[in-house]
Enzyme design. Structure first.
Site, PDB file in Angstrom:
ATOM      1  N   ASP A  18       0.806  -1.218   0.000  1.00 15.86           N
ATOM      2  CA  ASP A  18       0.000   0.000   0.000  1.00 15.86           C
ATOM      3  C   ASP A  18       0.837   1.265   0.000  1.00 15.86           C
ATOM      4  O   ASP A  18       0.443   2.286   0.576  1.00 15.86           O
ATOM      5  CB  ASP A  18      -0.969   0.000   1.203  1.00 15.86           C
ATOM      6  CG  ASP A  18      -1.796  -1.263   1.265  1.00 15.86           C
ATOM      7  OD1 ASP A  18      -2.184  -1.753   0.190  1.00 15.86           O
ATOM      8  OD2 ASP A  18      -2.035  -1.770   2.371  1.00 15.86           O
ATOM      9  N   GLY A  20       1.407   3.044  -2.573  1.00 15.27           N
ATOM     10  CA  GLY A  20       0.980   3.945  -3.641  1.00 15.27           C
ATOM     11  C   GLY A  20       1.554   3.512  -4.985  1.00 15.27           C
ATOM     12  O   GLY A  20       1.766   4.332  -5.876  1.00 15.27           O
ATOM     13  N   HIS A  46      -4.971  -1.738  -5.404  1.00 18.15           N
ATOM     14  CA  HIS A  46      -4.282  -0.545  -5.878  1.00 18.15           C
ATOM     15  C   HIS A  46      -5.320   0.513  -6.207  1.00 18.15           C
ATOM     16  O   HIS A  46      -6.182   0.307  -7.052  1.00 18.15           O
ATOM     17  CB  HIS A  46      -3.427  -0.875  -7.108  1.00 18.15           C
ATOM     18  CG  HIS A  46      -2.413  -1.952  -6.839  1.00 18.15           C
ATOM     19  ND1 HIS A  46      -1.730  -2.609  -7.816  1.00 18.15           N
ATOM     20  CD2 HIS A  46      -1.960  -2.482  -5.674  1.00 18.15           C
ATOM     21  CE1 HIS A  46      -0.903  -3.500  -7.272  1.00 18.15           C
ATOM     22  NE2 HIS A  46      -1.039  -3.441  -5.972  1.00 18.15           N
ATOM     23  N   THR A 311      -9.603  -5.238   1.802  1.00 22.26           N
ATOM     24  CA  THR A 311     -10.424  -5.784   2.886  1.00 22.26           C
ATOM     25  C   THR A 311     -11.088  -4.701   3.731  1.00 22.26           C
ATOM     26  O   THR A 311     -11.915  -5.012   4.577  1.00 22.26           O
ATOM     27  CB  THR A 311      -9.554  -6.650   3.831  1.00 22.26           C
ATOM     28  OG1 THR A 311      -8.481  -5.832   4.322  1.00 22.26           O
ATOM     29  CG2 THR A 311      -8.974  -7.848   3.110  1.00 22.26           C
ATOM     30  N   ARG A 313      -9.781  -3.233   6.104  1.00 18.72           N
ATOM     31  CA  ARG A 313      -9.242  -3.258   7.471  1.00 18.72           C
ATOM     32  C   ARG A 313      -8.439  -1.992   7.757  1.00 18.72           C
ATOM     33  O   ARG A 313      -7.724  -1.510   6.864  1.00 18.72           O
ATOM     34  CB  ARG A 313      -8.298  -4.464   7.646  1.00 18.72           C
ATOM     35  CG  ARG A 313      -9.002  -5.787   7.681  1.00 18.72           C
ATOM     36  CD  ARG A 313      -8.017  -6.936   7.844  1.00 18.72           C
ATOM     37  NE  ARG A 313      -7.190  -7.172   6.654  1.00 18.72           N
ATOM     38  CZ  ARG A 313      -6.265  -8.106   6.566  1.00 18.72           C
ATOM     39  NH1 ARG A 313      -6.008  -8.885   7.597  1.00 18.72           N
ATOM     40  NH2 ARG A 313      -5.577  -8.275   5.455  1.00 18.72           N
TER      41      ARG A 313
END
Ligand code: GDP
Ligand code: IMO
Ligand code: MG
Length: 440
Positions: A18, A20, A46, A311, A313
């Site tokens: 994550d 970017g 993404h 997800t 989360r």
């Protein structure tokens, strides 16, 4: 020194995912002829923002939003056909042209039983769970490596072969699945080979026109002078060999996975761009020495919208771990580094950088790619002054406050690779190109 205009480029996450990557791949795709996924599956999430519109990509290469590049799902990816078809439909309904997609006939298929197994294993492990995305990634790679019942994309167009493999898989798996359900106190699940084969064949019918030999395709493109863009999914510290094992994913998610996962020689990979957040995040279990479980962490999470693309989360958040990033730069041979989300750090009195670890065996400035050993490491910090200015409108280094520039410069000198771009917002345009012509 990296070639300023290389034919091929790889974009690789330097942390726990994550960072970017999707945004950078989208920016680079217009200058490449194909965007190639070589690892992972629908565990990837993404997020790309173009003109204020947000797109979520999981199996689709992030270059799909560019009007030029072909999207290639390489042999090293594990493809969930149901998830891919949903993604194609969702993107098409957002007006995206999804017709330029080619899927390797050798990519393994994630079938419904892989998701059942993933979920059951996590329930069974309870306190020791990895915190997977439950997308069936580990079990699908397991079947591939075990070689008894792995289904490949090419098999989806061969009913006899498919049926035989699914039957064998269900026979093998029903034994353990029943036992695990009992032990975990869950309702029994019986895998039905007829149902699963029929579903897989119907997915195969829709995907058949996109399935091809991507190894010949990519090597022919390369030979003909086309530019390839390799898009890493997951990230270096989640690499099954080089990450924080066992709290990792099941593929080689660093640049080292490109050759095997796309079927290209090492010489094909021109430059490697490592992507690094200005701080650390992690989703799921596993050690993270700089984790912040306080108000500072909550503020970074909120400002950075640190909730999983796949997800949903909440992501764990912490100060930037430079020991980890320097390790990843070394491992990937990163020629340059794209820093992202610097805007999120505006408003803190001071910023911390982890430059070493204290461990039971003494202090070290080397990363510890082992879950159990890293969990005993505590960070040694350097503290730098913070900044308060809103960075989202900055488009050049000169516009950054002095303290933000000092933060970037310290990172650059520690990791030993040039920072070629700095992200100051999610939109494609919200980027500072530090070395124009090199960055993009
Ligand atoms: P990936 O998995 O590496 O592609 O990253 P994700 O898309 O899962 O997560 C990165 C998140 O940060 C996404 O929501 C992006 O839109 C966002 N993002 C990317 N770069 C920047 C940036 O420079 N600033 C801010 N504020 N957000 C960014
Ligand atoms: P992108 O491409 C963040 C993490 C999971 C879990 C571990 C194993 O968006 O950066 P898996 O489902 O792969 O078996 O889960 O790896 N994980 C990621 N975390 N970003 C990702 O991908 C991830 N892909 C896997 O949270 O801890
Ligand atoms: Mg992501």
């Amino acid at each position: 020194m990296a070639d300023a205009n290389p034919r091929s480029t790889a974009v690789i996450g330097l942390q726990w995912g994550d960072e970017g990557k999707g945004k950078l791949v989208d920016r680079l795709a217009g200058k490449h002829d194909a965007t190639v996924r070589f690892n992972g599956g629908a565990n990837a999430g993404h997020s790309v923002v173009v003109g204020g519109k947000r797109y979520a990509l999981h199996l689709m290469p992030s270059g799909v939003l560019s009007e030029r590049a072909l999207g290639v799902i390489g042999n090293g990816v594990v493809v969930d056909p149901e998830a891919l078809l949903k993604e194609i439909d969702a993107l098409s309904s957002q007006g995206v042209d999804t017709s330029r997609l080619v899927i390797s006939d050798r990519a393994h298929v994630v079938l419904p039983y892989h998701k059942v197994e993933d979920e059951l294993r996590e329930a069974f492990l309870s306190g020791g769970a990895i915190g997977t995305t439950k997308r069936g990634i580990g079990p699908a790679y397991g079947d591939k490596v075990q070689r008894s019942a792995g289904v490949r994309m090419g098999d989806l167009t061969r009913p006899d072969v498919l049926r035989e493999k699914v039957e064998l898989a269900c026979r093998l798996k029903n034994v353990t699945v029943q036992r695990m359900c009992e032990e975990a106190g869950l309702a029994p699940t019986v895998l039905n080979a007829d149902e699963i084969s029929a579903q897989a064949l119907s997915w195969g019918e829709r995907l058949a026109p996109m399935i091809d030999d991507t190894v010949y395709l990519l090597n022919t493109m390369y030979r003909d002078g086309k530019r390839l863009l390799f898009e890493g999914a997951n990230a270096t510290l989640l690499d099954v060999d080089h990450g924080t094992y066992p709290y990792v994913t099941s593929s080689n998610s660093s640049a080292l996975g490109i050759c095997a996962g796309a079927g290209v020689a090492p010489s094909v990979v021109g430059r490697v761009i490592g992507v690094m957040k200005a701080y650390s995040t992690r989703v799921g279990a596993g050690p993270m020495p700089t984790e912040l479980s306080d108000a500072t962490g909550d503020l970074i999470r909120e400002r950075g919208r640190e909730f999983g693309t796949t997800t949903g989360r909440p992501r764990r958040v912490g100060w930037l771990d430079l020991v980890a990033v320097r390790y990843s730069v070394m491992l990937n041979g990163a020629d340059e580094v794209a820093m992202t989300l610097l805007d999120v750090l505006s408003g803190f009195d001071e910023l911390r950088l982890c430059v070493a670890y204290n461990t039971p065996d003494g202090q070290t400035d080397r990363f510890i790619p082992d879950g159990a050993r890293l969990s005993r490491a505590t960070p040694v910090y350097e503290t730098l002054p913070g900044f308060t200015q809103d960075l989202t409108g900055c488009r050049s280094l000169d516009e950054l406050p002095v303290a933000a520039r000092a933060y970037v410069e310290r990172i650059e000198s520690f990791i030993g690779a040039p920072i070629s771009s700095i992200g100051v917002g999610p939109d494609r345009e919200q980027t500072i190109d530090v070395s124009p012509g090199v960055g993009v």
